[in-house]
Design a protein around this motif. Structure first.
Motif, PDB file in Angstrom:
ATOM      1  N   LEU A 290       0.861  -1.183   0.000  1.00 39.76           N
ATOM      2  CA  LEU A 290       0.000   0.000   0.000  1.00 39.76           C
ATOM      3  C   LEU A 290       0.899   1.235   0.000  1.00 39.76           C
ATOM      4  CD1 LEU A 290      -2.736   1.282   0.067  1.00 39.76           C
ATOM      5  CD2 LEU A 290      -2.862   0.888   2.534  1.00 39.76           C
ATOM      6  N   GLU A 291       1.056   1.830  -1.184  1.00 42.17           N
ATOM      7  CA  GLU A 291       1.994   2.950  -1.394  1.00 42.17           C
ATOM      8  C   GLU A 291       1.413   3.859  -2.470  1.00 42.17           C
ATOM      9  OE1 GLU A 291       4.424   5.662  -1.793  1.00 42.17           O
ATOM     10  OE2 GLU A 291       5.296   4.184  -0.402  1.00 42.17           O
ATOM     11  N   ASP A 292       1.265   5.156  -2.160  1.00 45.05           N
ATOM     12  CA  ASP A 292       0.613   6.049  -3.110  1.00 45.05           C
ATOM     13  C   ASP A 292       1.541   6.593  -4.193  1.00 45.05           C
ATOM     14  OD1 ASP A 292       1.906   7.556  -1.092  1.00 45.05           O
ATOM     15  OD2 ASP A 292       0.742   9.329  -1.632  1.00 45.05           O
TER      16      ASP A 292
ATOM     17  N   GLU B 200       4.970 -13.208  -4.825  1.00 48.90           N
ATOM     18  CA  GLU B 200       3.885 -12.666  -5.636  1.00 48.90           C
ATOM     19  C   GLU B 200       3.418 -11.401  -4.932  1.00 48.90           C
ATOM     20  OE1 GLU B 200      -0.471 -13.973  -7.495  1.00 48.90           O
ATOM     21  OE2 GLU B 200       0.675 -15.345  -6.215  1.00 48.90           O
ATOM     22  N   ALA B 201       3.342 -10.292  -5.641  1.00 52.19           N
ATOM     23  CA  ALA B 201       3.019  -9.023  -5.003  1.00 52.19           C
ATOM     24  C   ALA B 201       1.935  -8.275  -5.770  1.00 52.19           C
ATOM     25  CB  ALA B 201       4.265  -8.149  -4.900  1.00 52.19           C
ATOM     26  N   CYS B 202       1.181  -7.489  -5.013  1.00 52.40           N
ATOM     27  CA  CYS B 202       0.109  -6.685  -5.596  1.00 52.40           C
ATOM     28  C   CYS B 202       0.127  -5.317  -4.924  1.00 52.40           C
ATOM     29  CB  CYS B 202      -1.240  -7.375  -5.374  1.00 52.40           C
ATOM     30  SG  CYS B 202      -2.647  -6.536  -6.137  1.00 52.40           S
ATOM     31  N   GLY B 203      -0.035  -4.246  -5.711  1.00 53.64           N
ATOM     32  CA  GLY B 203       0.069  -2.900  -5.157  1.00 53.64           C
ATOM     33  C   GLY B 203      -1.237  -2.130  -5.176  1.00 53.64           C
ATOM     34  N   PHE B 204      -1.359  -1.185  -4.233  1.00 55.77           N
ATOM     35  CA  PHE B 204      -2.550  -0.339  -4.130  1.00 55.77           C
ATOM     36  C   PHE B 204      -2.087   1.080  -3.798  1.00 55.77           C
ATOM     37  CE2 PHE B 204      -3.319  -4.586  -2.491  1.00 55.77           C
ATOM     38  CZ  PHE B 204      -4.363  -5.034  -3.307  1.00 55.77           C
TER      39      PHE B 204
ATOM     40  N   ALA C  58      -8.887   0.425  -1.872  1.00 57.64           N
ATOM     41  CA  ALA C  58      -8.632  -0.648  -2.837  1.00 57.64           C
ATOM     42  C   ALA C  58      -8.077  -1.883  -2.138  1.00 57.64           C
ATOM     43  CB  ALA C  58      -7.656  -0.160  -3.902  1.00 57.64           C
ATOM     44  N   MET C  59      -7.238  -1.679  -1.124  1.00 59.73           N
ATOM     45  CA  MET C  59      -6.690  -2.822  -0.404  1.00 59.73           C
ATOM     46  C   MET C  59      -7.756  -3.532   0.419  1.00 59.73           C
ATOM     47  SD  MET C  59      -3.553  -3.132   2.346  1.00 59.73           S
ATOM     48  CE  MET C  59      -4.636  -2.757   3.739  1.00 59.73           C
ATOM     49  N   TRP C  60      -8.664  -2.757   1.037  1.00 55.41           N
ATOM     50  CA  TRP C  60      -9.737  -3.390   1.816  1.00 55.41           C
ATOM     51  C   TRP C  60     -10.592  -4.293   0.929  1.00 55.41           C
ATOM     52  CZ3 TRP C  60      -8.534  -3.547   6.496  1.00 55.41           C
ATOM     53  CH2 TRP C  60      -8.066  -2.450   7.217  1.00 55.41           C
ATOM     54  N   GLN C  61     -10.845  -3.857  -0.286  1.00 50.96           N
ATOM     55  CA  GLN C  61     -11.629  -4.670  -1.218  1.00 50.96           C
ATOM     56  C   GLN C  61     -10.891  -5.959  -1.556  1.00 50.96           C
ATOM     57  OE1 GLN C  61     -12.654  -2.290  -4.640  1.00 50.96           O
ATOM     58  NE2 GLN C  61     -13.811  -0.790  -3.443  1.00 50.96           N
ATOM     59  N   ALA C  62      -9.576  -5.839  -1.772  1.00 49.64           N
ATOM     60  CA  ALA C  62      -8.776  -7.023  -2.097  1.00 49.64           C
ATOM     61  C   ALA C  62      -8.723  -7.993  -0.926  1.00 49.64           C
ATOM     62  CB  ALA C  62      -7.362  -6.605  -2.492  1.00 49.64           C
ATOM     63  N   LEU C  63      -8.695  -7.475   0.293  1.00 48.33           N
ATOM     64  CA  LEU C  63      -8.636  -8.331   1.489  1.00 48.33           C
ATOM     65  C   LEU C  63      -9.881  -9.193   1.649  1.00 48.33           C
ATOM     66  CD1 LEU C  63      -7.022  -5.914   4.092  1.00 48.33           C
ATOM     67  CD2 LEU C  63      -6.131  -8.159   3.424  1.00 48.33           C
ATOM     68  N   GLU C  64     -10.986  -8.732   1.097  1.00 44.01           N
ATOM     69  CA  GLU C  64     -12.211  -9.526   1.166  1.00 44.01           C
ATOM     70  C   GLU C  64     -12.117 -10.772   0.293  1.00 44.01           C
ATOM     71  OE1 GLU C  64     -15.461  -7.023   0.128  1.00 44.01           O
ATOM     72  OE2 GLU C  64     -15.220  -5.694   1.866  1.00 44.01           O
ATOM     73  N   LYS C  65     -11.217 -10.735  -0.691  1.00 42.26           N
ATOM     74  CA  LYS C  65     -11.085 -11.860  -1.617  1.00 42.26           C
ATOM     75  C   LYS C  65      -9.877 -12.745  -1.307  1.00 42.26           C
ATOM     76  CE  LYS C  65     -13.116  -9.104  -5.349  1.00 42.26           C
ATOM     77  NZ  LYS C  65     -12.896  -8.539  -6.707  1.00 42.26           N
ATOM     78  N   GLU C  66      -8.794 -12.137  -0.817  1.00 42.97           N
ATOM     79  CA  GLU C  66      -7.565 -12.903  -0.578  1.00 42.97           C
ATOM     80  C   GLU C  66      -6.770 -12.314   0.578  1.00 42.97           C
ATOM     81  OE1 GLU C  66      -3.579 -14.490  -2.997  1.00 42.97           O
ATOM     82  OE2 GLU C  66      -4.967 -13.074  -3.924  1.00 42.97           O
TER      83      GLU C  66
ATOM     84  N   PRO D 144      -3.222 -11.811   2.291  1.00 37.04           N
ATOM     85  CA  PRO D 144      -1.806 -11.870   1.917  1.00 37.04           C
ATOM     86  C   PRO D 144      -0.958 -12.462   3.032  1.00 37.04           C
ATOM     87  CG  PRO D 144      -2.334  -9.680   2.696  1.00 37.04           C
ATOM     88  CD  PRO D 144      -3.628 -10.460   2.708  1.00 37.04           C
ATOM     89  N   GLN D 145       0.265 -12.848   2.683  1.00 36.47           N
ATOM     90  CA  GLN D 145       1.222 -13.312   3.694  1.00 36.47           C
ATOM     91  C   GLN D 145       1.721 -12.151   4.546  1.00 36.47           C
ATOM     92  OE1 GLN D 145       3.799 -15.230   0.532  1.00 36.47           O
ATOM     93  NE2 GLN D 145       4.196 -16.622   2.218  1.00 36.47           N
ATOM     94  N   LEU D 146       1.778 -10.963   3.915  1.00 32.27           N
ATOM     95  CA  LEU D 146       2.365  -9.804   4.577  1.00 32.27           C
ATOM     96  C   LEU D 146       1.893  -8.542   3.862  1.00 32.27           C
ATOM     97  CD1 LEU D 146       5.989  -9.403   5.823  1.00 32.27           C
ATOM     98  CD2 LEU D 146       5.175  -7.776   4.113  1.00 32.27           C
ATOM     99  N   ILE D 147       1.843  -7.426   4.615  1.00 28.03           N
ATOM    100  CA  ILE D 147       1.471  -6.133   4.039  1.00 28.03           C
ATOM    101  C   ILE D 147       2.589  -5.128   4.303  1.00 28.03           C
ATOM    102  CG2 ILE D 147      -0.135  -4.183   4.130  1.00 28.03           C
ATOM    103  CD1 ILE D 147      -2.313  -6.176   4.991  1.00 28.03           C
ATOM    104  N   ILE D 148       3.038  -4.444   3.256  1.00 25.07           N
ATOM    105  CA  ILE D 148       3.959  -3.315   3.414  1.00 25.07           C
ATOM    106  C   ILE D 148       3.101  -2.065   3.329  1.00 25.07           C
ATOM    107  CG2 ILE D 148       5.984  -2.112   2.544  1.00 25.07           C
ATOM    108  CD1 ILE D 148       6.919  -4.730   1.311  1.00 25.07           C
ATOM    109  N   LEU D 149       3.092  -1.279   4.400  1.00 22.72           N
ATOM    110  CA  LEU D 149       2.108  -0.219   4.561  1.00 22.72           C
ATOM    111  C   LEU D 149       2.777   1.137   4.749  1.00 22.72           C
ATOM    112  CD1 LEU D 149      -0.826   0.703   5.144  1.00 22.72           C
ATOM    113  CD2 LEU D 149      -0.519  -0.103   7.486  1.00 22.72           C
ATOM    114  N   ASP D 150       2.557   2.045   3.819  1.00 22.66           N
ATOM    115  CA  ASP D 150       3.096   3.398   3.941  1.00 22.66           C
ATOM    116  C   ASP D 150       2.266   4.176   4.961  1.00 22.66           C
ATOM    117  OD1 ASP D 150       4.692   5.589   3.403  1.00 22.66           O
ATOM    118  OD2 ASP D 150       3.420   6.300   1.766  1.00 22.66           O
ATOM    119  N   ILE D 151       2.906   5.031   5.745  1.00 21.54           N
ATOM    120  CA  ILE D 151       2.175   5.813   6.751  1.00 21.54           C
ATOM    121  C   ILE D 151       1.444   6.983   6.106  1.00 21.54           C
ATOM    122  CG2 ILE D 151       2.444   7.375   8.717  1.00 21.54           C
ATOM    123  CD1 ILE D 151       4.546   5.546   9.844  1.00 21.54           C
ATOM    124  N   MET D 152       2.122   7.702   5.212  1.00 18.46           N
ATOM    125  CA  MET D 152       1.525   8.883   4.585  1.00 18.46           C
ATOM    126  C   MET D 152       0.746   8.466   3.340  1.00 18.46           C
ATOM    127  SD  MET D 152       2.425  11.219   6.655  1.00 18.46           S
ATOM    128  CE  MET D 152       1.988  12.708   5.758  1.00 18.46           C
ATOM    129  N   LEU D 153      -0.590   8.464   3.461  1.00 22.03           N
ATOM    130  CA  LEU D 153      -1.453   8.043   2.365  1.00 22.03           C
ATOM    131  C   LEU D 153      -2.621   9.020   2.214  1.00 22.03           C
ATOM    132  CD1 LEU D 153      -1.762   4.249   3.277  1.00 22.03           C
ATOM    133  CD2 LEU D 153      -0.588   5.150   1.265  1.00 22.03           C
TER     134      LEU D 153
END
Length: 224
Positions: A5-7, A25-29, A34-42, A44-53
């Protein structure tokens, strides 16, 4: 699957490219919705999360991840361009597993991802852990006190899990740092004392069961 999750489009694409090239395997938002929607379907093993969004900031997202049973156990690495000690402490206290200060190298990112995944690993589906009215369900990642659900940060949960699995065992502060924060953590043993203090408060009457062993550390012991 790793979620990023990186803007910043350039940084996000480079992160995804590097992770894919490293065997993940990686997916970006670019925003939290957008990430919350993806979490409803799959999951992940791990989330890299930016603070400033834009919209929901990373700290708010982290709080929600830790409060929801379905996402509470997902490892999270926080990333911030601020690089301030305050952001790092807040993120770790809320349950982040590691922290990346921007600008960070892609190989450093991959190294930290691998280290966090090694530490978090698949959790065993163990039986419910109990001490009188204090109950922990590792499978559901929940803790309750006399039937009342408690909201613990990830580190508080891991500390309590360690104590409940080995009641009466004395743990030094260094042992707790190693087992809960990991060998890559750079910080003082005071971090353990702070988390023990907040954990005791949240456990109510059972907080007294976490005994301080002066000059050594802590142990969980039922009151006589």
């Amino acid at each position: 699957m790793i979620y990023c999750l990186e803007d910043d489009n350039g940084i996000r694409e480079l992160m995804i490219y590097t992770l894919n090239a490293s065997g993940f395997e990686a997916c970006g938002f670019d925003e939290a919705s957008a990430m919350w929607q993806a979490l409803e379907k799959e999951q992940p093993q791990l989330i890299i999360l930016d603070i400033m969004l834009p919209g929901e900031d990373g700290i708010t997202v982290l709080k929600k991840l830790r409060q929801r049973p379905a996402t509470a156990a997902i490892p999270v690495i926080m990333a911030s361009a601020k690089g301030s000690e305050y952001d790092k402490v807040i993120g770790l206290d809320l349950g982040a597993d590691d922290y990346l200060a921007k600008p960070f190298g892609m190989m450093e990112m991959v190294s930290r991802v691998k280290a966090v995944l090694r530490r978090s690993g698949p959790r065993e589906k163990t039986q419910v852990l109990r001490l009188k009215g204090l109950e922990m369900n590792p499978a559901a990642h929940t803790v309750s006190e006399n039937g009342n659900r408690l909201q613990l940060t990830l580190k508080e949960y891991q500390l309590l899990e360690l104590f409940l699995k080995q009641p009466g065992q004395v743990f030094t502060r260094d042992q707790l740092l190693l087992q809960v924060w990991g060998s890559e953590f750079i910080g003082e043993t005071r971090t353990v004392d702070v988390h023990i203090g907040t954990l005791r408060t949240k456990l109510g009457q059972y907080g007294e069961y976490i005994r301080t062993i002066r000059g050594v550390g802590y142990k969980l012991e039922e009151k006589q």
